[in-house]
Motif scaffolding. Sequence first.
Motif, PDB file in Angstrom:
ATOM      1  N   ALA A 191       1.390  -1.377   0.134  1.00  0.00           N
ATOM      2  CA  ALA A 191       0.320   0.031   0.042  1.00  0.00           C
ATOM      3  C   ALA A 191       0.889   0.810   0.440  1.00  0.00           C
ATOM      4  CB  ALA A 191      -1.178   0.160   0.728  1.00  0.00           C
ATOM      5  N   MET A 192       2.076   1.004  -0.167  1.00  0.00           N
ATOM      6  CA  MET A 192       3.312   2.758   0.202  1.00  0.00           C
ATOM      7  C   MET A 192       2.850   2.873  -1.123  1.00  0.00           C
ATOM      8  SD  MET A 192       6.207   1.425   3.133  1.00  0.00           S
ATOM      9  CE  MET A 192       5.828   0.790   4.493  1.00  0.00           C
ATOM     10  N   SER A 193       3.194   3.983  -1.426  1.00  0.00           N
ATOM     11  CA  SER A 193       3.787   4.053  -2.787  1.00  0.00           C
ATOM     12  C   SER A 193       5.116   4.055  -3.337  1.00  0.00           C
ATOM     13  CB  SER A 193       4.279   6.428  -2.682  1.00  0.00           C
ATOM     14  OG  SER A 193       5.031   6.562  -1.836  1.00  0.00           O
ATOM     15  N   PRO A 194       5.790   4.809  -4.448  1.00  0.00           N
ATOM     16  CA  PRO A 194       6.850   4.052  -4.897  1.00  0.00           C
ATOM     17  C   PRO A 194       7.414   4.983  -4.012  1.00  0.00           C
ATOM     18  CG  PRO A 194       5.675   4.499  -6.352  1.00  0.00           C
ATOM     19  CD  PRO A 194       4.954   4.561  -5.296  1.00  0.00           C
ATOM     20  N   GLY A 242      13.219   0.717   1.377  1.00  0.00           N
ATOM     21  CA  GLY A 242      14.679  -0.191   1.130  1.00  0.00           C
ATOM     22  C   GLY A 242      16.433   0.177   1.050  1.00  0.00           C
ATOM     23  N   LEU A 243      16.153   1.234   0.955  1.00  0.00           N
ATOM     24  CA  LEU A 243      17.253   1.951   1.275  1.00  0.00           C
ATOM     25  C   LEU A 243      17.370   2.273   2.948  1.00  0.00           C
ATOM     26  CD1 LEU A 243      18.073   5.075  -0.815  1.00  0.00           C
ATOM     27  CD2 LEU A 243      18.896   3.529  -1.305  1.00  0.00           C
ATOM     28  N   LEU A 257      21.081  -0.621   7.175  1.00  0.00           N
ATOM     29  CA  LEU A 257      21.322  -1.475   8.473  1.00  0.00           C
ATOM     30  C   LEU A 257      22.296  -2.239   8.876  1.00  0.00           C
ATOM     31  CD1 LEU A 257      19.342  -1.005  11.767  1.00  0.00           C
ATOM     32  CD2 LEU A 257      18.237  -2.536  10.279  1.00  0.00           C
ATOM     33  N   ALA A 258      21.764  -2.892   7.265  1.00  0.00           N
ATOM     34  CA  ALA A 258      22.465  -4.005   7.167  1.00  0.00           C
ATOM     35  C   ALA A 258      23.572  -4.418   7.556  1.00  0.00           C
ATOM     36  CB  ALA A 258      21.885  -4.531   6.284  1.00  0.00           C
ATOM     37  N   VAL A 259      24.400  -2.896   6.773  1.00  0.00           N
ATOM     38  CA  VAL A 259      25.119  -2.572   6.429  1.00  0.00           C
ATOM     39  C   VAL A 259      26.033  -1.628   7.827  1.00  0.00           C
ATOM     40  CG1 VAL A 259      27.489  -0.632   5.172  1.00  0.00           C
ATOM     41  CG2 VAL A 259      25.192  -1.788   4.221  1.00  0.00           C
ATOM     42  N   LEU A 260      24.960  -0.634   8.608  1.00  0.00           N
ATOM     43  CA  LEU A 260      26.108  -0.216   9.559  1.00  0.00           C
ATOM     44  C   LEU A 260      25.774  -0.825  11.030  1.00  0.00           C
ATOM     45  CD1 LEU A 260      25.108   3.254   8.769  1.00  0.00           C
ATOM     46  CD2 LEU A 260      27.289   2.415   8.271  1.00  0.00           C
ATOM     47  N   SER A 261      24.694  -2.408  11.153  1.00  0.00           N
ATOM     48  CA  SER A 261      24.647  -3.151  12.156  1.00  0.00           C
ATOM     49  C   SER A 261      26.101  -3.358  12.775  1.00  0.00           C
ATOM     50  CB  SER A 261      23.646  -3.519  12.247  1.00  0.00           C
ATOM     51  OG  SER A 261      24.102  -4.376  10.937  1.00  0.00           O
TER      52      SER A 261
END
Length: 153
Positions: free
Chosen positions: A111-114, A121-122, A127-131
């Motif tokens: 339901a989110m806008s693009p 996503g960013l 979060l995955a890179v900086l954790s």
Amino acid sequence: MTAAAATPQVDDRPPAPALGTVAEEGGTPSASERLRALVVVAVDRLAAAATAKVDEVADRLGDVAADAAKGALGGSGAGLGVGANAALQAGLAKMQGRNPVWAGIKGGFSAMSPGTRVAVGLLLILLAVLSPVLLLVLGLVLLIAAIVGAVRG
């Protein structure tokens, strides 16, 4: 509104007596006849207003059901908010015996806008890179605190 609601409805009821009608005895209408006429007019107006409101609510529910069916069939669920679409998809999944949490996440995301999807996503990639960096900084802070504690103690 639907096409059926736009067509005029035929009223088969007899007309309400007018307030100024003369009684059959030849005099002015009695108080009870005038009161009866007022009650009939008031009930007619209230019934017409209630019918209009019921039609309006039915149209809205029909629109929500159409949006929900579109969302259940893989559509975007336009018209519903992110939270409402997530809750609706979770409820549908629960009734179908599937995982409601995952269905709610997918329903909310759909339901989110693009632009919002790209931002989420960013943020997840960031979060995955900086954790791991965050864990290293936390370890350094704890190590420094232990050294300071040992020097003071």
